[in-house]
Design an enzyme around this catalytic site. Structure first.
Site, mmCIF file in Angstrom:
data_model
loop_
_atom_site.group_PDB
_atom_site.id
_atom_site.type_symbol
_atom_site.label_atom_id
_atom_site.label_comp_id
_atom_site.label_asym_id
_atom_site.label_seq_id
_atom_site.Cartn_x
_atom_site.Cartn_y
_atom_site.Cartn_z
ATOM 1 N N LYS A 17 -43.311 -0.425 46.744
ATOM 2 C CA LYS A 17 -44.508 -1.100 46.207
ATOM 3 C C LYS A 17 -45.515 -1.389 47.312
ATOM 4 C CE LYS A 17 -42.396 -4.690 44.394
ATOM 5 N NZ LYS A 17 -40.952 -4.468 44.579
ATOM 6 N N ARG A 91 -42.719 -10.995 37.860
ATOM 7 C CA ARG A 91 -41.317 -10.634 38.010
ATOM 8 C C ARG A 91 -40.511 -11.098 36.795
ATOM 9 N NH1 ARG A 91 -41.522 -9.490 43.199
ATOM 10 N NH2 ARG A 91 -39.726 -9.403 44.517
ATOM 11 N N ARG A 125 -35.846 -0.726 57.539
ATOM 12 C CA ARG A 125 -37.220 -1.207 57.365
ATOM 13 C C ARG A 125 -37.598 -2.296 58.374
ATOM 14 N NH1 ARG A 125 -39.244 -3.180 51.562
ATOM 15 N NH2 ARG A 125 -37.732 -4.858 51.734
ATOM 16 N N ARG A 158 -36.860 -8.293 57.728
ATOM 17 C CA ARG A 158 -36.927 -9.431 56.809
ATOM 18 C C ARG A 158 -35.579 -10.117 56.666
ATOM 19 N NH1 ARG A 158 -40.179 -7.253 51.639
ATOM 20 N NH2 ARG A 158 -38.532 -8.453 50.650
ATOM 21 N N ARG A 169 -30.761 -9.026 45.343
ATOM 22 C CA ARG A 169 -32.113 -8.767 44.838
ATOM 23 C C ARG A 169 -32.110 -7.643 43.807
ATOM 24 N NH1 ARG A 169 -34.611 -7.612 50.289
ATOM 25 N NH2 ARG A 169 -36.457 -6.901 49.195
HETATM 26 P P1 ATP Z 1 -39.950 -5.034 48.432
HETATM 27 O O1 ATP Z 1 -40.957 -5.805 49.201
HETATM 28 O O2 ATP Z 1 -38.956 -4.317 49.238
HETATM 29 O O3 ATP Z 1 -40.538 -4.176 47.373
HETATM 30 P P2 ATP Z 1 -39.137 -7.172 46.849
HETATM 31 O O4 ATP Z 1 -39.924 -6.673 45.696
HETATM 32 O O5 ATP Z 1 -37.812 -7.779 46.543
HETATM 33 O O6 ATP Z 1 -38.941 -6.015 47.804
HETATM 34 P P3 ATP Z 1 -41.110 -9.049 47.714
HETATM 35 O O7 ATP Z 1 -41.972 -8.698 46.564
HETATM 36 O O8 ATP Z 1 -41.686 -9.024 49.049
HETATM 37 O O9 ATP Z 1 -39.845 -8.154 47.793
HETATM 38 O O10 ATP Z 1 -40.446 -10.468 47.426
HETATM 39 C C1 ATP Z 1 -39.504 -11.048 48.300
HETATM 40 C C2 ATP Z 1 -38.904 -12.272 47.656
HETATM 41 O O11 ATP Z 1 -39.945 -13.218 47.366
HETATM 42 C C3 ATP Z 1 -38.203 -12.040 46.315
HETATM 43 O O12 ATP Z 1 -36.868 -11.639 46.487
HETATM 44 C C4 ATP Z 1 -38.325 -13.425 45.681
HETATM 45 O O13 ATP Z 1 -37.396 -14.327 46.222
HETATM 46 C C5 ATP Z 1 -39.700 -13.882 46.140
HETATM 47 N N1 ATP Z 1 -40.750 -13.501 45.164
HETATM 48 C C6 ATP Z 1 -41.802 -12.668 45.385
HETATM 49 N N2 ATP Z 1 -42.560 -12.536 44.291
HETATM 50 C C7 ATP Z 1 -41.976 -13.320 43.341
HETATM 51 C C8 ATP Z 1 -42.261 -13.601 41.983
HETATM 52 N N3 ATP Z 1 -43.303 -13.049 41.364
HETATM 53 N N4 ATP Z 1 -41.437 -14.447 41.330
HETATM 54 C C9 ATP Z 1 -40.382 -15.017 41.931
HETATM 55 N N5 ATP Z 1 -40.047 -14.786 43.199
HETATM 56 C C10 ATP Z 1 -40.825 -13.948 43.902
HETATM 57 MG MG MG Z 2 -42.931 -5.889 48.848
#
Ligand code: ATP
Ligand code: MG
Length: 222
Positions: A17, A91, A125, A158, A169
């Site tokens: 993403k 999410r 990463r 991270r 996750r």
């Molecule tokens: P990546 O960045 O590898 O795509 P990801 O989608 O799990 O992975 P991030 O979007 O960076 O990672 O989010 C990291 C963490 O931040 C999540 O695991 C969660 O704990 C929190 N987080 C981020 N966005 C949300 C959301 N919309 N609702 C709830 N928690 C969130």
């Molecule tokens: Mg991300």
């Protein structure tokens, strides 16, 4: 062509993403709003929100809806005019519904990448926290090991990229994203892109977006 184009990008952790989003905002005039990057900056700056969110993130759990909705709707209200791309939000179904009631989105891009590839990718990463730039020591290594190409600042791994947190996750993602996908499907705006690498997915995303929003310059190589 839609003038103020609003998109969300969905996909499992490590599905690319962040990588696809940075390519999108280089080619199209859209503001990139990444929930994960905003949370990580808050953690780095030790804000009350960051310290609270860190407890959930470290374990690979979601930050509660009330916190996330307040944070992201606040960001969106700062861009009343203009196009944006939301990465990492929504999410949960609650987040998707609240977002839609505040600002209907034009498209939901869903990245589909096999889980075994994701797990391998996350171990390699490295990220630049202030910008959210992502590197991979296998296929997108920084020019100087451990340093950001643009600023020369240090890269970090991270806290939630440990094998245990990644498994958690992926599990949370499998359990919570279904209703979000269904929500956008019911609105008729879900667009799915499957592939094993961001380089494979990107041309399809670019082609799709080009038919909805004008690229910054038609001449720029993708
Ligand atoms: P990546 O960045 O590898 O795509 P990801 O989608 O799990 O992975 P991030 O979007 O960076 O990672 O989010 C990291 C963490 O931040 C999540 O695991 C969660 O704990 C929190 N987080 C981020 N966005 C949300 C959301 N919309 N609702 C709830 N928690 C969130
Ligand atoms: Mg991300």
């Amino acid at each position: 062509m839609i003038k103020n184009f609003r998109a969300v990008i969905l996909g499992a952790p490590g599905s690319g993403k962040g990588t696809i989003s940075s390519r999108i905002v280089r080619k199209f005039e859209m503001k990139h709003i990444s929930s994960g990057d905003i949370l990580r900056l808050n953690i780095e700056q030790k804000t009350p929100l960051g310290l609270d969110a860190q407890k959930y993130m470290k374990q690979g759990n979601l930050v509660p809806d009330e916190v996330m909705i307040g944070l992201i709707i606040g960001e969106i209200e700062k861009c009343k005019t203009g196009s944006w791309l939301l990465d990492g939000f929504p999410r949960t179904k609650k987040q998707a519904e609240t977002l839609y009631s505040k600002a209907p989105v034009d498209t939901a891009l869903n990245l589909i990448v096999p889980f075994d590839i994701i797990v391998d990718r996350i171990q390699k990463r490295w990220v630049h926290l202030p910008s959210g730039r992502v590197y991979n020591t296998d296929f997108n290594a920084p020019k100087v090991a451990g340093l950001d190409d643009v600023t020369g600042e240090r890269l970090v791994q991270r806290e939630d990229d440990t094998p245990a947190a990644v498994m958690k996750r992926l599990d949370v993602y499998s359990k919570t994203l279904g209703p979000v996908i269904e929500f956008y499907k019911s609105k008729g705006i879900l667009e799915e892109f499957s592939g094993k690498a961001s380089d494979e997915i990107w041309p399809m995303v670019y082609k799709y977006l080009s038919s909805h929003i004008a690229p910054i310059s038609q001449d720029v190589k993708i």
